[in-house]
Design a protein around this motif. Structure first.
Motif, PDB file in Angstrom:
ATOM      1  N   ARG A   1       0.818  -1.368  -0.067  1.00  0.00           N
ATOM      2  CA  ARG A   1      -0.099  -0.034  -0.035  1.00  0.00           C
ATOM      3  C   ARG A   1       0.800   1.171   0.098  1.00  0.00           C
ATOM      4  O   ARG A   1       0.564   2.183  -0.590  1.00  0.00           O
ATOM      5  N   ALA A   2       1.909   1.180   0.921  1.00  0.00           N
ATOM      6  CA  ALA A   2       2.886   2.451   0.863  1.00  0.00           C
ATOM      7  C   ALA A   2       3.588   2.585  -0.517  1.00  0.00           C
ATOM      8  O   ALA A   2       3.764   3.864  -1.040  1.00  0.00           O
ATOM      9  N   PHE A   3       3.802   1.624  -1.083  1.00  0.00           N
ATOM     10  CA  PHE A   3       4.452   1.806  -2.524  1.00  0.00           C
ATOM     11  C   PHE A   3       3.724   2.251  -3.338  1.00  0.00           C
ATOM     12  O   PHE A   3       3.789   3.044  -4.154  1.00  0.00           O
ATOM     13  N   ILE A   4       2.225   1.957  -3.264  1.00  0.00           N
ATOM     14  CA  ILE A   4       1.256   2.319  -4.252  1.00  0.00           C
ATOM     15  C   ILE A   4       1.140   3.962  -4.106  1.00  0.00           C
ATOM     16  O   ILE A   4       1.189   4.750  -4.907  1.00  0.00           O
TER      17      ILE A   4
ATOM     18  N   MET B   1       9.686  -6.032   9.789  1.00  0.00           N
ATOM     19  CA  MET B   1       9.331  -7.298  10.620  1.00  0.00           C
ATOM     20  C   MET B   1      10.495  -7.442  11.764  1.00  0.00           C
ATOM     21  O   MET B   1       9.945  -7.553  12.826  1.00  0.00           O
ATOM     22  N   LYS B   2      11.612  -7.007  11.592  1.00  0.00           N
ATOM     23  CA  LYS B   2      12.389  -6.855  12.434  1.00  0.00           C
ATOM     24  C   LYS B   2      12.686  -5.696  13.206  1.00  0.00           C
ATOM     25  O   LYS B   2      13.008  -5.744  14.399  1.00  0.00           O
ATOM     26  N   ASN B   3      12.581  -4.641  12.543  1.00  0.00           N
ATOM     27  CA  ASN B   3      12.757  -3.043  12.941  1.00  0.00           C
ATOM     28  C   ASN B   3      11.582  -2.303  12.359  1.00  0.00           C
ATOM     29  O   ASN B   3      11.749  -1.793  11.385  1.00  0.00           O
ATOM     30  N   SER B   4      10.315  -1.996  13.300  1.00  0.00           N
ATOM     31  CA  SER B   4       9.435  -1.455  12.594  1.00  0.00           C
ATOM     32  C   SER B   4       9.581  -0.022  12.656  1.00  0.00           C
ATOM     33  O   SER B   4       9.028   0.880  12.183  1.00  0.00           O
ATOM     34  N   ALA B   5      10.493   0.532  13.022  1.00  0.00           N
ATOM     35  CA  ALA B   5      11.066   2.005  12.971  1.00  0.00           C
ATOM     36  C   ALA B   5      12.947   2.264  12.627  1.00  0.00           C
ATOM     37  O   ALA B   5      13.479   2.648  13.142  1.00  0.00           O
ATOM     38  N   PRO B   6      12.838   1.797  11.466  1.00  0.00           N
ATOM     39  CA  PRO B   6      14.464   1.872  10.782  1.00  0.00           C
ATOM     40  C   PRO B   6      14.747   3.256  10.734  1.00  0.00           C
ATOM     41  O   PRO B   6      13.956   4.056  10.125  1.00  0.00           O
ATOM     42  N   ASP B   7      15.915   3.699  10.753  1.00  0.00           N
ATOM     43  CA  ASP B   7      16.302   4.983  10.314  1.00  0.00           C
ATOM     44  C   ASP B   7      16.811   4.576   8.924  1.00  0.00           C
ATOM     45  O   ASP B   7      16.788   3.756   8.335  1.00  0.00           O
ATOM     46  N   GLU B   8      17.366   5.820   8.335  1.00  0.00           N
ATOM     47  CA  GLU B   8      17.509   6.160   6.833  1.00  0.00           C
ATOM     48  C   GLU B   8      18.697   4.927   6.381  1.00  0.00           C
ATOM     49  O   GLU B   8      18.447   4.222   5.514  1.00  0.00           O
ATOM     50  N   ALA B   9      19.803   4.830   7.336  1.00  0.00           N
ATOM     51  CA  ALA B   9      20.712   3.913   7.067  1.00  0.00           C
ATOM     52  C   ALA B   9      20.367   2.565   7.023  1.00  0.00           C
ATOM     53  O   ALA B   9      20.825   1.955   6.189  1.00  0.00           O
ATOM     54  N   ALA B  10      19.493   2.333   7.711  1.00  0.00           N
ATOM     55  CA  ALA B  10      18.895   0.791   7.880  1.00  0.00           C
ATOM     56  C   ALA B  10      18.129   0.472   6.792  1.00  0.00           C
ATOM     57  O   ALA B  10      18.086  -0.464   6.090  1.00  0.00           O
ATOM     58  N   ILE B  11      17.281   1.444   6.262  1.00  0.00           N
ATOM     59  CA  ILE B  11      16.678   1.135   4.977  1.00  0.00           C
ATOM     60  C   ILE B  11      17.352   0.915   3.883  1.00  0.00           C
ATOM     61  O   ILE B  11      17.364   0.140   3.141  1.00  0.00           O
TER      62      ILE B  11
ATOM     63  N   ARG C   1      10.929   6.736   0.463  1.00  0.00           N
ATOM     64  CA  ARG C   1       9.584   7.488   0.873  1.00  0.00           C
ATOM     65  C   ARG C   1       8.725   6.250   1.392  1.00  0.00           C
ATOM     66  O   ARG C   1       7.708   6.556   2.439  1.00  0.00           O
ATOM     67  N   ALA C   2       8.575   5.584   0.424  1.00  0.00           N
ATOM     68  CA  ALA C   2       7.439   4.372   0.689  1.00  0.00           C
ATOM     69  C   ALA C   2       7.721   3.415   1.777  1.00  0.00           C
ATOM     70  O   ALA C   2       6.962   3.093   2.603  1.00  0.00           O
ATOM     71  N   VAL C   3       9.040   3.191   1.980  1.00  0.00           N
ATOM     72  CA  VAL C   3       9.432   2.443   3.146  1.00  0.00           C
ATOM     73  C   VAL C   3       9.361   3.247   4.389  1.00  0.00           C
ATOM     74  O   VAL C   3       8.845   2.597   5.406  1.00  0.00           O
ATOM     75  N   ARG C   4       9.575   4.458   4.422  1.00  0.00           N
ATOM     76  CA  ARG C   4       9.291   5.412   5.564  1.00  0.00           C
ATOM     77  C   ARG C   4       7.799   5.231   5.942  1.00  0.00           C
ATOM     78  O   ARG C   4       7.511   5.245   6.901  1.00  0.00           O
ATOM     79  N   ARG C   5       6.860   5.484   4.890  1.00  0.00           N
ATOM     80  CA  ARG C   5       5.468   5.497   4.966  1.00  0.00           C
ATOM     81  C   ARG C   5       5.076   4.066   5.708  1.00  0.00           C
ATOM     82  O   ARG C   5       4.075   3.964   6.544  1.00  0.00           O
ATOM     83  N   ALA C   6       5.634   3.098   5.053  1.00  0.00           N
ATOM     84  CA  ALA C   6       5.146   1.664   5.515  1.00  0.00           C
ATOM     85  C   ALA C   6       5.537   1.383   6.762  1.00  0.00           C
ATOM     86  O   ALA C   6       4.696   1.060   7.709  1.00  0.00           O
TER      87      ALA C   6
ATOM     88  N   PHE D   1       3.537   0.193  10.188  1.00  0.00           N
ATOM     89  CA  PHE D   1       4.104  -1.051  11.043  1.00  0.00           C
ATOM     90  C   PHE D   1       4.126  -0.577  12.551  1.00  0.00           C
ATOM     91  O   PHE D   1       3.571  -1.300  13.444  1.00  0.00           O
ATOM     92  N   GLN D   2       4.508   0.860  12.628  1.00  0.00           N
ATOM     93  CA  GLN D   2       4.531   1.237  14.151  1.00  0.00           C
ATOM     94  C   GLN D   2       3.063   1.341  14.720  1.00  0.00           C
ATOM     95  O   GLN D   2       2.963   0.945  15.902  1.00  0.00           O
ATOM     96  N   GLU D   3       2.122   1.593  13.832  1.00  0.00           N
ATOM     97  CA  GLU D   3       0.716   1.981  14.365  1.00  0.00           C
ATOM     98  C   GLU D   3       0.238   0.433  14.714  1.00  0.00           C
ATOM     99  O   GLU D   3      -0.263   0.366  15.882  1.00  0.00           O
ATOM    100  N   GLN D   4       0.622  -0.512  13.954  1.00  0.00           N
ATOM    101  CA  GLN D   4       0.096  -1.802  14.250  1.00  0.00           C
ATOM    102  C   GLN D   4       0.798  -2.328  15.664  1.00  0.00           C
ATOM    103  O   GLN D   4      -0.037  -3.119  16.278  1.00  0.00           O
ATOM    104  N   THR D   5       2.092  -2.149  15.492  1.00  0.00           N
ATOM    105  CA  THR D   5       2.724  -2.444  16.867  1.00  0.00           C
ATOM    106  C   THR D   5       2.145  -1.812  18.131  1.00  0.00           C
ATOM    107  O   THR D   5       1.873  -2.321  19.154  1.00  0.00           O
ATOM    108  N   SER D   6       1.945  -0.652  17.922  1.00  0.00           N
ATOM    109  CA  SER D   6       1.160   0.099  19.183  1.00  0.00           C
ATOM    110  C   SER D   6      -0.251  -0.553  19.431  1.00  0.00           C
ATOM    111  O   SER D   6      -0.536  -0.488  20.682  1.00  0.00           O
ATOM    112  N   ALA D   7      -0.885  -0.574  18.433  1.00  0.00           N
ATOM    113  CA  ALA D   7      -2.320  -1.232  18.534  1.00  0.00           C
ATOM    114  C   ALA D   7      -2.272  -2.591  19.370  1.00  0.00           C
ATOM    115  O   ALA D   7      -2.837  -2.884  20.116  1.00  0.00           O
TER     116      ALA D   7
END
Length: 163
Positions: free
Chosen positions: A87-90, A113-123, A142-147, A151-157
């Motif tokens: 969805r984010a890529f779309i 799946m391993k890191n729901s909040a990666p920094d730019e270097a990790a991406i 940008r799509a990976v940051r959006r995704a 993922f962070q919202e799903q983890t919080s929920a």
């Protein structure tokens, strides 16, 4: 006979054990998300996940994949119900020709799946094995940051539900 678990389904194949997974996925299972690009593991368009780890399906013989869970692009979502990374890529219109996108999505999904909040270097590190010749790298990032936000919202929920 080799038994493969792909997207939650089981397939028994009598293909030669040295057959690369890509050919079994595309020819026997009609899963065409993973693409044949270079056949050398240098472009990433054939990337799928084995036990949530990205692999080059053009190089990995099926004999190495028995008893492992294989996930393809089709296993992340559908046209009607795309997964969060799809969805984010779309939404970011991250594809130009689209040939590299399945591999990029699979690598991004494995990272998140391993890191729901990666920094730019990790991406960038996670996507490095995949080659985009069209130059849509900034939209892909940008799509990976959006995704990641999804993922962070799903983890919080999930944490809230478990309290």
């Amino acid at each position: 006979m080799i038994t493969l678990r792909v997207n939650g389904s089981t397939l028994e194949t009598d293909s030669d054990p040295e057959t690369p997974l890509l050919y079994v996925l595309r020819d026997d299972m009609e899963l065409n998300g993973a693409k044949f690009g270079c056949g050398l593991g240098q472009c990433g368009s054939c990337t799928v996940l084995a036990d949530n780890m990205p692999i080059f399906s053009c190089l990995t013989p099926i004999a190495m994949l028995a008893d492992r869970d294989i996930t393809t692009l089709e296993g992340l979502g559908s046209i009607d119900a795309p997964g969060p990374v799809q969805r984010a890529f779309i939404e970011e219109q991250a594809a130009q020709c689209g040939y590299c996108i399945p591999g990029m999505i699979m690598r991004a999904h494995a990272l998140l799946m391993k890191n729901s909040a990666p920094d730019e270097a990790a991406i960038r590190d996670a996507l490095e094995p995949s080659l985009c010749r069209c130059g849509t790298h900034m939209r892909i990032l940008r799509a990976v940051r959006r995704a990641s936000e999804g993922f962070q919202e799903q983890t919080s929920a999930a944490r809230e539900r478990n309290r």
